[in-house]
Design an enzyme around this catalytic site. Structure first.
Site, PDB file in Angstrom:
ATOM      1  CB  SER A   1     -12.314   2.675  -2.123  1.00 41.98           C
ATOM      2  OG  SER A   1     -11.859   2.069  -3.517  1.00 41.98           O
TER       3      SER A   1
ATOM      4  CG  HIS B   1      -2.229   0.763   0.626  1.00 45.53           C
ATOM      5  ND1 HIS B   1      -1.804   2.792   1.045  1.00 45.53           N
ATOM      6  CD2 HIS B   1      -3.452   0.707   0.647  1.00 45.53           C
ATOM      7  CE1 HIS B   1      -2.673   2.653   1.139  1.00 45.53           C
ATOM      8  NE2 HIS B   1      -4.128   2.417   0.692  1.00 45.53           N
TER       9      HIS B   1
ATOM     10  CB  CYS C   1     -14.099  -2.798   7.309  1.00 45.59           C
ATOM     11  SG  CYS C   1     -12.934  -3.679   7.831  1.00 45.59           S
TER      12      CYS C   1
ATOM     13  CD  GLU D   1     -12.780  -5.224   4.380  1.00 46.93           C
ATOM     14  OE1 GLU D   1     -13.320  -4.976   5.463  1.00 46.93           O
ATOM     15  OE2 GLU D   1     -12.422  -6.765   5.606  1.00 46.93           O
TER      16      GLU D   1
END
Length: 527
Positions: free
Chosen positions: A241, A187, A301, A264
Site C-alpha cells: 500500500s 506476508h 497492481c 511499489e
C-alpha cells in the site's frame, strides 16, 4: 485444535523465541489453519540482519557463475514444489490452482532469467578509460568502473502474488543476482506458503555451497520497522500500500545512514478510449476491459481503475456494455477478509464523494467482492481530486466522460504517477495522438496501445515502476532484468595494477563480457 509452530530462518538455522503466535487462515472459509508462527522479536531481527551481513563479503565475492548456479538451483527447487504445496497456496489465498501453477512457473523463470543476466555480464556496467600520459596540458590516469552489490537487502512479501512477488520473487532474485543476501519479511496472508518456498531456497543454497545467512526469513507485523532501521540493511524492496510504502521510506530516510527504499505502492492505471475505437468495436472493448478489471478479483497492481473517454453516443454505448459485463460477474473471494474489508471501505468512500455515482454493482453482501462501476464528474479529474486517484484494490473501476479531446488532454495532465496507462484507438487516431503520448510518458512506467495492463511480462525491456505514488523511485523497476540496478552501486578504480582489478575490468577480459573502452563497446582484451 493442535497447533505446530514454525520458526524463523536465521543464518541457515531455524529459531523462534517470541510469545505471540500468528496463524495462517483459509481465505475462503476463514478457518484458522493448524500451522502457527511466532512473532519475531527485535533480537531475532537483529540476528537475521547480522547473519546477512556476515554472509555478504563471501557471497558477493563468489564468481558470478556460482551465483548463477544458485539461482538455477532455486528455480529447480521451486518447480519441484508439488500438489500439496499448490493446495496450501490455494487455501491461504483463495487463488485457483491454475493461477498458482502459472505463478510458480513465472517465479522459477525469473530466477533463471537473472542467472542469464549474470552469465552474460552486462550487469557489471564495465567502463574503461585508458591512461593518456602524453595528454596536454594534463595527463589522464587509467580509470575503470564497474558495479557491485550494495549489501544486505530487506524484502517485503506482497499479498497478491504469493510466489512471484514473495519469498523467491523478483526482488529476492534481483538482490541475489546483485550479490546481496536477503532478509525477507513473510506476508501474514500466506505464511505456510512462504515457509515452503524458504525451505526450497535453503535447499538450493546448501546444494550450491552458498554461505549461511545468504537468505533469512522472519514472521511478524512489527518486524518491518526494526528491519529497515537495522544498520546492516542497505536497501529495501517493498510491494504494498501507499501508506505502508511511505512509512518505510520515511523510516529509511531518518536513519543515521539513509538507504533507498524501492516501493511499489499505488496506481489506478488509466485507460484512455479514443472515439474511433469505440465506434468500430465498442462492445469488444467493453468486454475486454471488464475481463481485465475482474481478473484475479481486481487484486492486481495494474488493475484498470480509471476509464476516460470523450462524450459521444459510442461512449454511452460502451459504458452500457461495460456495466452489463461487470454487473453480470459473479462475486469473487478476495485474498483475505482484511482485503475484503478494505475493498468495502474504498467503495463507501467513493459513494460518499460528491460528484460520484454508481452505475453497476451493489452493496457488498457476504464474504465475496461484488464488481462495481462508478461514474465521476469530469471536473473532479480536471481538478486533480485526490479520492478519484486513490486505488481501490478490488474489482472496481471509475468511468469519466470528458467534453472533448482538448478536455481529455487536460485531464491526463492532472493525473498522478502511475504504473501503466493504456491508449485504445484506431490506427489513424493513434497516429494523431502524439500530444497525448507525450503527456502520458511523463506519468507512467509502461504505456500500452490496444492492450490491457493486467499481465506483466518478465523480460529485459519490461518496466514495472513509475512516478510517485506508483513507486518511490521512478528510475527503478521491480520486474525485468533492469531490476538488478536497484541493488548495485558503481565503484571506480584509478591507476590500479591489473592483477588487483576485479575480473570485469582486467585487461585480458577473462569474463569475455562487453565493455565500454575509450567510448567504444567491445569484448576484446585491452592492449
Amino acid at each position: 485444535m493442535t497447533s505446530s509452530i514454525g520458526q524463523h530462518f536465521i543464518g541457515g538455522a531455524r529459531r523462534a523465541a517470541g510469545s505471540v503466535v500468528l496463524h495462517s487462515v483459509d481465505a475462503t472459509t476463514g478457518e484458522t489453519l493448524h500451522r502457527g508462527y511466532l512473532e519475531a522479536t527485535e533480537e531475532e531481527v537483529n540476528a537475521a540482519a547480522t547473519a546477512a551481513m556476515a554472509a555478504f563479503p563471501t557471497y558477493r565475492a563468489l564468481p558470478v557463475s556460482l551465483r548463477a548456479a544458485f539461482l538455477d538451483a532455486i528455480a529447480a527447487e521451486v518447480d519441484a514444489l508439488g500438489d500439496d504445496f499448490v493446495a496450501t497456496v490455494c487455501r491461504e489465498t483463495a487463488l485457483p490452482a491454475g493461477r498458482i501453477h502459472g505463478e510458480r512457473a513465472r517465479t522459477s523463470a525469473q530466477m533463471r532469467l537473472f542467472a542469464t543476466v549474470l552469465r552474460r555480464g552486462d550487469f557489471h556496467g564495465a567502463r574503461i578509460d585508458l591512461a593518456q600520459p602524453q595528454r596536454a596540458p594534463l595527463p589522464r590516469a587509467d580509470i575503470r568502473q564497474y558495479r557491485l552489490g550494495v549489501g544486505p537487502v530487506a524484502v517485503f512479501g506482497a499479498s497478491n502474488f504469493p510466489l512471484a512477488f514473495s519469498t523467491a520473487g523478483g526482488d529476492t532474485a534481483a538482490a541475489f543476482a546483485a550479490g546481496c543476501p536477503v532478509v525477507f519479511k513473510a506476508h501474514p496472508g500466506h505464511m505456510m506458503t512462504a515457509e515452503a518456498v524458504a525451505e526450497a531456497i535453503l535447499r538450493a543454497a546448501a546444494s550450491t555451497g552458498m554461505p549461511a545467512g545468504v537468505f533469512n526469513m522472519l514472521y511478524g507485523g512489527t518486524v518491518g520497522a526494526w528491519l529497515v532501521k537495522h544498520p546492516a540493511i542497505q536497501a529495501v524492496g517493498f510491494t504494498g500500500s501507499l501508506r505502508g510504502g511511505r512509512a518505510l521510506c520515511d523510516l529509511a530516510a531518518t536513519r543515521p545512514q539513509p538507504i533507498p527504499v524501492f516501493a511499489e505502492m499505488s496506481s489506478i492505471n488509466p485507460v484512455v478510449l479514443l472515439p474511433g475505437a469505440l465506434q468500430a468495436r465498442g462492445v469488444q472493448v467493453a468486454q475486454e476491459l471488464a475481463a481485465s478489471v475482474l481478473l484475479g478479483a481486481g487484486q492486481f497492481c495494474t488493475n484498470p481503475g480509471l476509464v476516460i473517454g470523450v462524450r459521444s453516443a459510442a461512449f454511452d454505448s460502451f459504458v452500457q456494455h461495460l456495466c452489463q459485463a461487470m454487473g453480470n460477474a459473479a462475486p469473487q473471494t478476495m485474498l483475505s477478509a482484511g482485503g475484503l474489508t478494505h475493498y468495502g471501505q474504498g467503495l463507501q468512500a467513493m459513494l460518499a464523494h460528491p460528484g460520484v455515482s454508481r452505475l453497476a454493482g451493489g452493496e457488498q453482501v457476504g464474504p465475496r467482492a461484488r464488481a462495481q462501476v462508478f461514474k465521476a464528474d469530469a471536473s473532479l479529474l480536471l481538478q486533480g481530486d485526490a479520492l478519484l486517484q486513490e486505488e481501490i484494490f478490488g474489482p472496481a473501476t471509475v468511468v469519466v466522460e470528458m467534453a472533448d479531446r482538448a478536455e481529455l488532454a487536460l485531464a491526463l495532465r492532472a493525473l498522478r504517477g502511475q504504473l501503466t496507462a493504456t491508449l485504445i484507438g484506431e490506427p489513424d487516431e493513434l497516429a494523431a495522438a502524439a500530444d497525448l503520448i507525450a503527456v502520458l510518458q511523463d506519468k507512467v512506467g509502461r504505456l500500452l496501445v490496444n492492450g490491457y495492463p493486467t499481465g506483466v511480462e518478465v523480460c529485459d525491456a519490461m518496466v514495472h515502476g513509475g512516478p510517485y505514488p506508483a513507486t518511490s523511485d521512478a528510475r527503478a523497476t521491480s520486474v525485468g532484468t533492469l531490476a538488478i540496478d536497484r541493488f548495485l552501486r558503481p565503484v571506480c578504480f584509478q591507476n590500479f595494477p591489473d592483477e588487483l582489478l576485479p575480473d570485469a575490468l582486467k585487461n585480458a577480459n577473462p569474463l569475455g563480457i562487453e565493455r565500454l573502452v575509450n567510448g567504444e563497446r567491445t569484448r576484446a582484451p585491452v592492449a
